[in-house]
Motif scaffolding. Sequence first.
Motif, PDB file in Angstrom:
ATOM      1  N   SER A  45       0.703  -1.194   0.315  1.00 57.94           N
ATOM      2  CA  SER A  45       0.049   0.160  -0.257  1.00 57.94           C
ATOM      3  C   SER A  45       1.012   1.327   0.259  1.00 57.94           C
ATOM      4  O   SER A  45       0.764   2.227  -0.623  1.00 57.94           O
ATOM      5  CB  SER A  45      -0.823  -0.103   1.179  1.00 57.94           C
ATOM      6  N   LEU A  46       1.909   1.622   0.735  1.00 48.64           N
ATOM      7  CA  LEU A  46       3.219   2.556   1.028  1.00 48.64           C
ATOM      8  C   LEU A  46       4.041   2.741  -0.165  1.00 48.64           C
ATOM      9  O   LEU A  46       3.380   3.463  -0.336  1.00 48.64           O
ATOM     10  CB  LEU A  46       4.232   2.391   2.232  1.00 48.64           C
ATOM     11  N   LEU A  47       3.450   1.750  -1.335  1.00 45.90           N
ATOM     12  CA  LEU A  47       4.732   1.872  -2.631  1.00 45.90           C
ATOM     13  C   LEU A  47       3.850   2.150  -3.758  1.00 45.90           C
ATOM     14  O   LEU A  47       4.209   2.932  -4.440  1.00 45.90           O
ATOM     15  CB  LEU A  47       5.681   0.705  -3.039  1.00 45.90           C
ATOM     16  N   LEU A  48       2.221   1.912  -3.229  1.00 44.75           N
ATOM     17  CA  LEU A  48       1.388   2.094  -4.208  1.00 44.75           C
ATOM     18  C   LEU A  48       1.114   3.640  -3.764  1.00 44.75           C
ATOM     19  O   LEU A  48       0.917   4.261  -4.948  1.00 44.75           O
ATOM     20  CB  LEU A  48       0.333   1.072  -4.429  1.00 44.75           C
ATOM     21  N   LEU A  49       1.237   4.091  -2.666  1.00 42.60           N
ATOM     22  CA  LEU A  49       0.728   5.472  -2.503  1.00 42.60           C
ATOM     23  C   LEU A  49       1.892   6.526  -2.786  1.00 42.60           C
ATOM     24  O   LEU A  49       1.726   7.015  -3.443  1.00 42.60           O
ATOM     25  CB  LEU A  49       0.473   5.696  -1.097  1.00 42.60           C
TER      26      LEU A  49
ATOM     27  N   THR B 264       4.054   5.810  -5.729  1.00 41.77           N
ATOM     28  CA  THR B 264       3.737   5.692  -7.301  1.00 41.77           C
ATOM     29  C   THR B 264       2.937   6.794  -7.542  1.00 41.77           C
ATOM     30  O   THR B 264       2.807   7.392  -7.905  1.00 41.77           O
ATOM     31  CB  THR B 264       3.691   4.265  -6.999  1.00 41.77           C
ATOM     32  N   VAL B 265       1.775   6.553  -6.580  1.00 38.69           N
ATOM     33  CA  VAL B 265       0.286   7.719  -6.661  1.00 38.69           C
ATOM     34  C   VAL B 265       1.043   9.113  -7.041  1.00 38.69           C
ATOM     35  O   VAL B 265       0.983   9.834  -8.074  1.00 38.69           O
ATOM     36  CB  VAL B 265      -0.793   7.004  -6.258  1.00 38.69           C
ATOM     37  N   VAL B 266       1.518   9.810  -5.986  1.00 32.23           N
ATOM     38  CA  VAL B 266       1.763  10.892  -5.404  1.00 32.23           C
ATOM     39  C   VAL B 266       2.880  10.998  -6.816  1.00 32.23           C
ATOM     40  O   VAL B 266       2.992  11.918  -6.849  1.00 32.23           O
ATOM     41  CB  VAL B 266       2.711  10.722  -4.235  1.00 32.23           C
ATOM     42  N   CYS B 267       4.161  10.739  -7.062  1.00 32.77           N
ATOM     43  CA  CYS B 267       5.263  10.877  -7.932  1.00 32.77           C
ATOM     44  C   CYS B 267       4.708  11.155  -9.163  1.00 32.77           C
ATOM     45  O   CYS B 267       4.794  12.065 -10.135  1.00 32.77           O
ATOM     46  CB  CYS B 267       6.164   9.671  -7.748  1.00 32.77           C
ATOM     47  N   CYS B 268       4.092  10.000  -9.782  1.00 33.64           N
ATOM     48  CA  CYS B 268       2.911  10.236 -10.971  1.00 33.64           C
ATOM     49  C   CYS B 268       2.309  11.298 -10.873  1.00 33.64           C
ATOM     50  O   CYS B 268       2.334  11.956 -12.326  1.00 33.64           O
ATOM     51  CB  CYS B 268       2.274   8.868 -11.229  1.00 33.64           C
ATOM     52  N   ARG B 269       1.410  11.494  -9.681  1.00 32.25           N
ATOM     53  CA  ARG B 269       0.256  13.086  -9.397  1.00 32.25           C
ATOM     54  C   ARG B 269       1.083  14.346 -10.019  1.00 32.25           C
ATOM     55  O   ARG B 269       1.240  15.492 -10.961  1.00 32.25           O
ATOM     56  CB  ARG B 269      -0.101  13.311  -8.697  1.00 32.25           C
ATOM     57  N   HIS B 270       2.686  13.910  -9.252  1.00 35.71           N
ATOM     58  CA  HIS B 270       3.803  14.928  -8.589  1.00 35.71           C
ATOM     59  C   HIS B 270       4.690  15.506 -10.662  1.00 35.71           C
ATOM     60  O   HIS B 270       4.475  16.529 -11.227  1.00 35.71           O
ATOM     61  CB  HIS B 270       4.757  14.800  -8.291  1.00 35.71           C
ATOM     62  N   TRP B 271       4.800  14.041 -11.055  1.00 34.46           N
ATOM     63  CA  TRP B 271       5.613  14.633 -12.146  1.00 34.46           C
ATOM     64  C   TRP B 271       4.251  14.917 -13.436  1.00 34.46           C
ATOM     65  O   TRP B 271       4.380  15.632 -14.001  1.00 34.46           O
ATOM     66  CB  TRP B 271       5.264  13.271 -13.085  1.00 34.46           C
TER      67      TRP B 271
END
Length: 810
Positions: free
Chosen positions: A667-671, A673-680
């Motif tokens: 779940s942490l990795l997924l979170l 990843t999502v945050v990074c993708c959103r930031h990018w």
Amino acid sequence: MILATWEDDPSCSAVNDQLIYELLVLVGDEQVHHDLVTVTPDQIGSSHLWRWTSHVALECVSHSVRLSVRFKNFTSPRTQEWTLPGKEHDSENPEVYPRDRVFEVGSRATFCCVLPAGGSYHNMKVLDNTSSDVNIRPINNQTYLLTVVLNHISTTSCTDILCEAMIQNEKRDNGACAFIGYPPGDKDLQCKTRDLESVECHWTVGRNTHLLKPTQYQLVGSACKPGSQGKCSQKVNVSAGERNWTLTARNELGTVELWDTADLMNRVHMFAPESVTASTVNDRNVSLKWTWKVKRYKHLNVTCQVNVSHAGTHELTKNSGVGLDSADLMNLIPNWSYNVTVRCRTTQHSYNWSDWSSTFHFHTKGDVPDALDVWMKVKDNEILIIWKIPQENQSHGLMLDYTVTWSKIRETNQLNTTTVTHNNVTLSLDTTQQYVVKVTARNEIGSSSPSTIITPHVSGGLHNTARTSRIIGSGGGFSLSWSSSPAASCGYIVDWCPTSGHSMVDWLRVHQTNVTIFSKNFHSGQRYSLSISACTREAPLLLETREGYVSEERIPDNLFTIRRLKQKGSIVEMSWDPISLTEQTAFIQGYVMYYSDGDKNNGQVSTDDPTSTSLTTLDLTAGSYEFTLKARTALGECGSTSSGVTVDLQTDTLITTVIISLVAVFSLLLLVTVVCCRHWACIKQKVYPPIPRPLLTDTRLKLTGDHRCRLQVDQCYSEVDIMDAPQLLFKPGAQVKGLPSSPFRGVFSNLSYNLTMETEDQQPQEDHTNEYQAQTLTLNQADEEPESHMTCVFTYMLLPQPTCNELMNI
């Protein structure tokens, strides 16, 4: 027996009064009998006869008879005496008398033993005799008398009487044979005639006389044939009128006379009819005829019975007439075999029936089949029309096929037809409509009359709601009873079939509200569905349904299919597939699950819900368990099925911890990843303004002319070089907000920065120095909502501002 005869003295002929003769009997020297014989005046002058039987055999001792006469008070001084001496003894052995005499059972008999000269008495006895009434006494030195009551018949041909004597110091014996039996005991004489030319009498023969010589019989003075046992006939002139018929039965112990008074014309016992045959044989009627042995029967009023038998059944018909010699049989079954016998009697006096005639066999001609017994079953949009296959006594010939026609009840002119060779047909019809269905059977003679049945509406008839109840059979069948229905205008129909499978339905029509049904197809342990319907002028009306067993049987072991045995910590859940009705040999009333670890941890859980498919245990300790599932029935618990499972609480805890950890990491990795993708994605859409590289000059960075440095992605990267990363500082008092359109907005905060870039619209500060000054450039996203803008603060050294062209060339 002593027989004495004498004649009167001639001088007595003038006597006008009666004479009395006195007789004295002496046995040896002992007077044993006294008798008086009275002679009337009309008998004086004739011979007189007197008989007397001595209780002692005449061979044993001398017998004397003394005769004297009396007239009024005068007794003749003259006395006559006759002596019969005993048999002269010339044997060296004792002799026993009487010999071979016949005695009646229960009579008192006297036997004597005569000893030879010089002999002495030793003993006398009756062999095979249990009587205690025995008396032995001597008459003289040579004669001894034995008196005994003979209570029993001889077990052999005769009973022996034995005498033992001592002769010259030697024991010698001798004896005599006595026959013990009964006089005739015949009774109940009845006489009749059979041929109208002789009398035939019957009687009840008495008990066995146990005598060597058989009883002799005479009927109306004529001897009957030897060996007659209860039946004797004599030729007589048979005519109307009563007369006496006498039968005499005689043996050595007595005589019996039987009488019967009868008019033989009222007691005609006819001979059986002869030569029974058929003059005409049709499909449903036959004409019989026969002949008589006695021609005079043709003048008698006769009643005859005809016994018609077929397939184990019997039926009697009666016909009457003078000299009757024929009969007609009606309502017979076509194409059927029959056996016929005939017997007759006189009508007026209803005397005994004759014997049955010999059997006559005939076979009727064929005809069209009987109407079929039709029934139906409705399921969904299909209607099964079914009928009972005609039995041999219904088909009347070889069956060929069946024709089924149907139409809507209001459109009888629009017929549909099908022909089949079996006894059912399935019709796919609109069950919201009612249909009239007719079925006919055909053999080589023709077709039967149609049998009609009306199908019901879906909302009524057989589809109405009926309560289903359970039933348990008895005695190999089902006993049913139900409440009467006013709609039942033509009785009731009870049908049954196995609850599961594809077996055909069977049914029975009754006119009462109770019935016991049996079937050769009933089997123990099989569930049956039974329906009770009212027969109406329209569609049948379903009243009740039942389900049950003729007799329940225990459900076999290992029949359950365990679908899953699930363990979670100290909880174990067992689930199973329901037992099919085909294999369910008794009603299931619930389930029970036993568990045991082979030690002290034993227990059970149960349910009373027969539809349940799972049971759960709680609070089990670690260990290996065996779980056993059983079904509860009226016969007890059965269907035992077992399975094992190991309960390991530590392993369960470790597995749970590992799983939770893995899920948390994932779940942490997924979170992230999502945050990074959103930031990018944010960086791709919103480009920060270029940060100028610091220059050591006094010239200020100044944007002049029409070349404005616009904060657009397609412009900024082409007009300016990106400077080295400045130091980012948090601006005190700046508002912290989430990323625009980010799903994590409000959860993860971003620092708010102000990026300040001075344009030509901005004026330089009053105090210009060559020192670097911290400036800010603020970037606002104009097309977003105020609350979603992001403020970044870049701290950098402020140099003398070059022109925009210079910036472009850097």
